[in-house]
Design a protein around this motif. Sequence first.
Motif, mmCIF file in Angstrom:
data_model
loop_
_atom_site.group_PDB
_atom_site.id
_atom_site.type_symbol
_atom_site.label_atom_id
_atom_site.label_comp_id
_atom_site.label_asym_id
_atom_site.label_seq_id
_atom_site.Cartn_x
_atom_site.Cartn_y
_atom_site.Cartn_z
ATOM 1 N N ILE A 173 16.952 10.671 3.851
ATOM 2 C CA ILE A 173 16.730 11.986 4.465
ATOM 3 C C ILE A 173 15.241 12.355 4.396
ATOM 4 N N MET A 174 14.751 12.964 5.461
ATOM 5 C CA MET A 174 13.355 13.420 5.479
ATOM 6 C C MET A 174 13.282 14.788 4.781
ATOM 7 N N THR A 175 12.385 14.885 3.833
ATOM 8 C CA THR A 175 12.280 16.077 2.990
ATOM 9 C C THR A 175 11.406 17.158 3.630
ATOM 10 N N GLN A 176 11.435 18.359 3.044
ATOM 11 C CA GLN A 176 10.588 19.447 3.529
ATOM 12 C C GLN A 176 9.099 19.087 3.504
ATOM 13 N N PRO A 177 8.582 18.466 2.443
ATOM 14 C CA PRO A 177 7.159 18.079 2.492
ATOM 15 C C PRO A 177 6.843 17.165 3.674
ATOM 16 N N TRP A 178 7.752 16.256 4.020
ATOM 17 C CA TRP A 178 7.537 15.387 5.167
ATOM 18 C C TRP A 178 7.592 16.188 6.462
ATOM 19 N N LEU A 179 8.565 17.089 6.596
ATOM 20 C CA LEU A 179 8.728 17.895 7.811
ATOM 21 C C LEU A 179 7.552 18.837 8.052
ATOM 22 N N LYS A 180 6.812 19.183 7.002
ATOM 23 C CA LYS A 180 5.684 20.111 7.140
ATOM 24 C C LYS A 180 4.584 19.595 8.062
ATOM 25 N N GLN A 181 4.520 18.295 8.287
ATOM 26 C CA GLN A 181 3.467 17.768 9.167
ATOM 27 C C GLN A 181 3.638 18.228 10.618
ATOM 28 N N PHE A 182 4.808 18.797 10.966
ATOM 29 C CA PHE A 182 5.064 19.288 12.319
ATOM 30 C C PHE A 182 4.854 20.804 12.437
ATOM 31 N N ILE A 183 4.806 21.492 11.310
ATOM 32 C CA ILE A 183 4.721 22.956 11.293
ATOM 33 C C ILE A 183 3.397 23.423 11.914
ATOM 34 N N ASN A 184 3.476 24.516 12.668
ATOM 35 C CA ASN A 184 2.324 25.138 13.345
ATOM 36 C C ASN A 184 1.675 24.232 14.390
ATOM 37 N N LYS A 185 2.456 23.291 14.918
ATOM 38 C CA LYS A 185 1.942 22.410 15.973
ATOM 39 C C LYS A 185 2.785 22.575 17.225
ATOM 40 N N LYS A 186 2.106 22.523 18.372
ATOM 41 C CA LYS A 186 2.795 22.526 19.659
ATOM 42 C C LYS A 186 3.206 21.105 19.997
ATOM 43 N N SER A 187 4.009 20.959 21.032
ATOM 44 C CA SER A 187 4.612 19.658 21.349
ATOM 45 C C SER A 187 3.604 18.515 21.428
ATOM 46 N N GLN A 188 2.489 18.712 22.120
ATOM 47 C CA GLN A 188 1.550 17.606 22.306
ATOM 48 C C GLN A 188 0.583 17.412 21.135
ATOM 49 N N GLN A 189 0.655 18.306 20.138
ATOM 50 C CA GLN A 189 -0.168 18.148 18.933
ATOM 51 C C GLN A 189 0.598 17.453 17.812
ATOM 52 N N MET A 190 1.886 17.297 18.000
ATOM 53 C CA MET A 190 2.737 16.740 16.941
ATOM 54 C C MET A 190 2.514 15.249 16.772
ATOM 55 N N PRO A 191 2.674 14.779 15.541
ATOM 56 C CA PRO A 191 2.564 13.333 15.331
ATOM 57 C C PRO A 191 3.642 12.596 16.122
ATOM 58 N N ASN A 192 3.337 11.371 16.513
ATOM 59 C CA ASN A 192 4.344 10.526 17.153
ATOM 60 C C ASN A 192 4.695 9.406 16.180
ATOM 61 N N THR A 193 5.503 8.466 16.613
ATOM 62 C CA THR A 193 5.967 7.429 15.684
ATOM 63 C C THR A 193 4.855 6.522 15.184
ATOM 64 N N SER A 194 3.723 6.476 15.887
ATOM 65 C CA SER A 194 2.637 5.609 15.420
ATOM 66 C C SER A 194 1.722 6.312 14.407
ATOM 67 N N ASN A 195 1.682 7.634 14.407
ATOM 68 C CA ASN A 195 0.782 8.303 13.455
ATOM 69 C C ASN A 195 1.477 9.306 12.539
ATOM 70 N N VAL A 196 2.800 9.264 12.503
ATOM 71 C CA VAL A 196 3.552 10.117 11.588
ATOM 72 C C VAL A 196 3.426 9.575 10.166
ATOM 73 N N MET A 197 3.594 10.433 9.179
ATOM 74 C CA MET A 197 3.557 10.018 7.777
ATOM 75 C C MET A 197 4.707 9.035 7.521
ATOM 76 N N LYS A 198 4.381 7.866 7.020
ATOM 77 C CA LYS A 198 5.381 6.821 6.779
ATOM 78 C C LYS A 198 6.082 7.065 5.440
ATOM 79 N N VAL A 199 7.367 6.671 5.380
ATOM 80 C CA VAL A 199 8.159 6.796 4.158
ATOM 81 C C VAL A 199 8.763 5.429 3.877
#
Length: 142
Positions: free
Chosen positions: A90-116
């Motif tokens: 499961i993806m945790t709240q600290p991981w999900l925070k990388q999307f907070i306060n970002k609009k659709s085109q500012q969000m990380p994609n699968t190549s630059n998202v935080m890896k787990v």
Amino acid sequence: RDAQESRGLGDVYKRQKENIEKLSAKAESKFSNRIFSYYEASKNGQRVYTAYLITHKLRTRTQTMFIVFKTNGEMKSAEVIAFYEPEEYIMTQPWLKQFINKKSQQMPNTSNVMKVSNSTISYNETTKAIRRIANVNSFIYD
């Protein structure tokens, strides 16, 4: 149905298909659903937040998330409310925070998202799901 009514339905389907293709390209992810439920929170008659309840497949089972957006299109919060894979994925709240306060085109994609470690499918599919719904939100309100 008469011919004009049938042509109208064909036009709607064609536009729907074109819109889904555009949204898929922006989200960098294919849409398996074409129907979305969303909820609007208002204050004094003005929309303040829009929330989506989405379910998507991870490996063999599903995950359900509740994702909230502000009126400016930025993601306010995301919660995993049902998770049917082993809990360690499961993806945790600290991981999900990388999307907070970002609009659709500012969000990380699968190549630059935080890896787990050991959760590649979970973080990739969660990222894709968030980006898909962010683009739906943008399509509705922008």
